[in-house]
Scaffold this motif. Structure first.
Motif, PDB file in Angstrom:
ATOM      1  N   SER A 229      10.667 -17.940  -5.671  1.00  8.81           N
ATOM      2  CA  SER A 229       9.208 -17.896  -5.657  1.00  8.81           C
ATOM      3  C   SER A 229       8.646 -18.187  -4.270  1.00  8.81           C
ATOM      4  O   SER A 229       7.688 -17.563  -3.854  1.00  8.81           O
TER       5      SER A 229
ATOM      6  N   GLU B  80       9.260 -15.038  -2.223  1.00 10.24           N
ATOM      7  CA  GLU B  80       8.387 -13.950  -2.646  1.00 10.24           C
ATOM      8  C   GLU B  80       6.949 -14.149  -2.166  1.00 10.24           C
ATOM      9  O   GLU B  80       6.283 -13.213  -1.802  1.00 10.24           O
ATOM     10  N   ILE B  81       6.502 -15.383  -2.156  1.00  6.82           N
ATOM     11  CA  ILE B  81       5.126 -15.639  -1.757  1.00  6.82           C
ATOM     12  C   ILE B  81       4.942 -15.428  -0.266  1.00  6.82           C
ATOM     13  O   ILE B  81       3.893 -15.028   0.181  1.00  6.82           O
ATOM     14  N   THR B  82       5.966 -15.659   0.511  1.00  8.99           N
ATOM     15  CA  THR B  82       5.791 -15.613   1.956  1.00  8.99           C
ATOM     16  C   THR B  82       6.320 -14.339   2.597  1.00  8.99           C
ATOM     17  O   THR B  82       6.448 -14.279   3.806  1.00  8.99           O
TER      18      THR B  82
ATOM     19  N   PHE C 271      -1.434 -15.423   1.116  1.00  6.06           N
ATOM     20  CA  PHE C 271      -0.814 -15.088  -0.163  1.00  6.06           C
ATOM     21  C   PHE C 271      -1.456 -15.935  -1.248  1.00  6.06           C
ATOM     22  O   PHE C 271      -1.439 -17.155  -1.182  1.00  6.06           O
ATOM     23  N   ILE C 272      -2.034 -15.269  -2.243  1.00  4.37           N
ATOM     24  CA  ILE C 272      -2.630 -15.952  -3.386  1.00  4.37           C
ATOM     25  C   ILE C 272      -1.517 -16.381  -4.342  1.00  4.37           C
ATOM     26  O   ILE C 272      -1.524 -17.477  -4.872  1.00  4.37           O
ATOM     27  N   ASP C 273      -0.567 -15.493  -4.553  1.00  5.80           N
ATOM     28  CA  ASP C 273       0.631 -15.760  -5.348  1.00  5.80           C
ATOM     29  C   ASP C 273       1.690 -14.762  -4.896  1.00  5.80           C
ATOM     30  O   ASP C 273       1.497 -14.078  -3.889  1.00  5.80           O
ATOM     31  N   ALA C 274       2.796 -14.673  -5.614  1.00  4.85           N
ATOM     32  CA  ALA C 274       3.899 -13.808  -5.206  1.00  4.85           C
ATOM     33  C   ALA C 274       3.515 -12.328  -5.202  1.00  4.85           C
ATOM     34  O   ALA C 274       4.167 -11.526  -4.535  1.00  4.85           O
ATOM     35  N   ASN C 275       2.466 -11.963  -5.911  1.00  7.56           N
ATOM     36  CA  ASN C 275       2.109 -10.555  -6.049  1.00  7.56           C
ATOM     37  C   ASN C 275       0.736 -10.189  -5.519  1.00  7.56           C
ATOM     38  O   ASN C 275       0.270  -9.075  -5.753  1.00  7.56           O
ATOM     39  N   THR C 276       0.068 -11.099  -4.828  1.00  4.65           N
ATOM     40  CA  THR C 276      -1.272 -10.825  -4.313  1.00  4.65           C
ATOM     41  C   THR C 276      -1.396 -11.369  -2.892  1.00  4.65           C
ATOM     42  O   THR C 276      -1.111 -12.538  -2.650  1.00  4.65           O
TER      43      THR C 276
ATOM     44  N   GLU D 238      -2.051  -5.761  -4.128  1.00  4.68           N
ATOM     45  CA  GLU D 238      -1.188  -6.236  -5.211  1.00  4.68           C
ATOM     46  C   GLU D 238       0.186  -5.620  -5.055  1.00  4.68           C
ATOM     47  O   GLU D 238       0.315  -4.417  -4.815  1.00  4.68           O
TER      48      GLU D 238
END
Length: 154
Positions: free
Chosen positions: A27, A30-32, A130-135, A152
């Motif tokens: 995680s 993925e976020i970074t 990064f808001i989360d891993a996908n945004t 996204e």
């Protein structure tokens, strides 16, 4: 002697346990990372009208507005592909979206949130959050304008 062996066994066991980490947890990675295919979902703009100096603010939610949507593909080797669209609105407020350009470029991470994008000899450093891993959100500024672009992960 039995107590010393027992102590060493427990010590070894605890050392083994403490050396095991959640390396399988991706995680944070993925976020970074920007590597992957990203679809533009929102655009927010704020700029000064050159004719009268008034500030104009606009927000576009592309989620349901357009198909196709702008796409950015960040590759691990530093290559970047951006497929742009043109949005047109008729007098009757009918929206049409049309693919326009496929730009090939490069990207490089400068520091925690700053990335350098290079397209056709033009270099721009932008802030990416990064808001989360996908945004992720690009902060943009150009001339008298500023805004943000939300993407996204696909």
């Amino acid at each position: 002697m039995k107590n010393a062996v027992k102590f060493l066994s427990l010590l070894t066991f605890f050392l083994i346990l403490s050396s095991c980490s959640d390396d399988d947890d991706t995680s944070v990675l993925e976020i970074t990372t920007v590597v992957g295919k990203w679809v533009q979902t929102n655009v927010t703009l704020k700029y000064k009208n050159p004719s009268n100096g008034n500030t104009i603010e606009s927000a576009y939610d592309l989620t349901d507005l357009c198909d196709p949507k702008p796409v950015a593909i960040f590759q691990e080797n530093g290559k970047l592909t951006y497929m742009d669209i043109m949005i047109e609105a008729s007098v009757q407020q009918e929206i049409t979206c049309e693919s326009t350009n496929k730009l090939e470029g490069e990207w490089k991470k400068i520091n925690e949130n700053t990335y350098r994008l290079i397209f056709g000899g033009h270099t721009k450093e932008i802030n990416i959050s990064f808001i989360d891993a996908n945004t992720m959100i690009f902060d943009i500024s150009e001339g008298t304008g500023e805004g943000s672009i939300t993407l996204e992960r696909q």
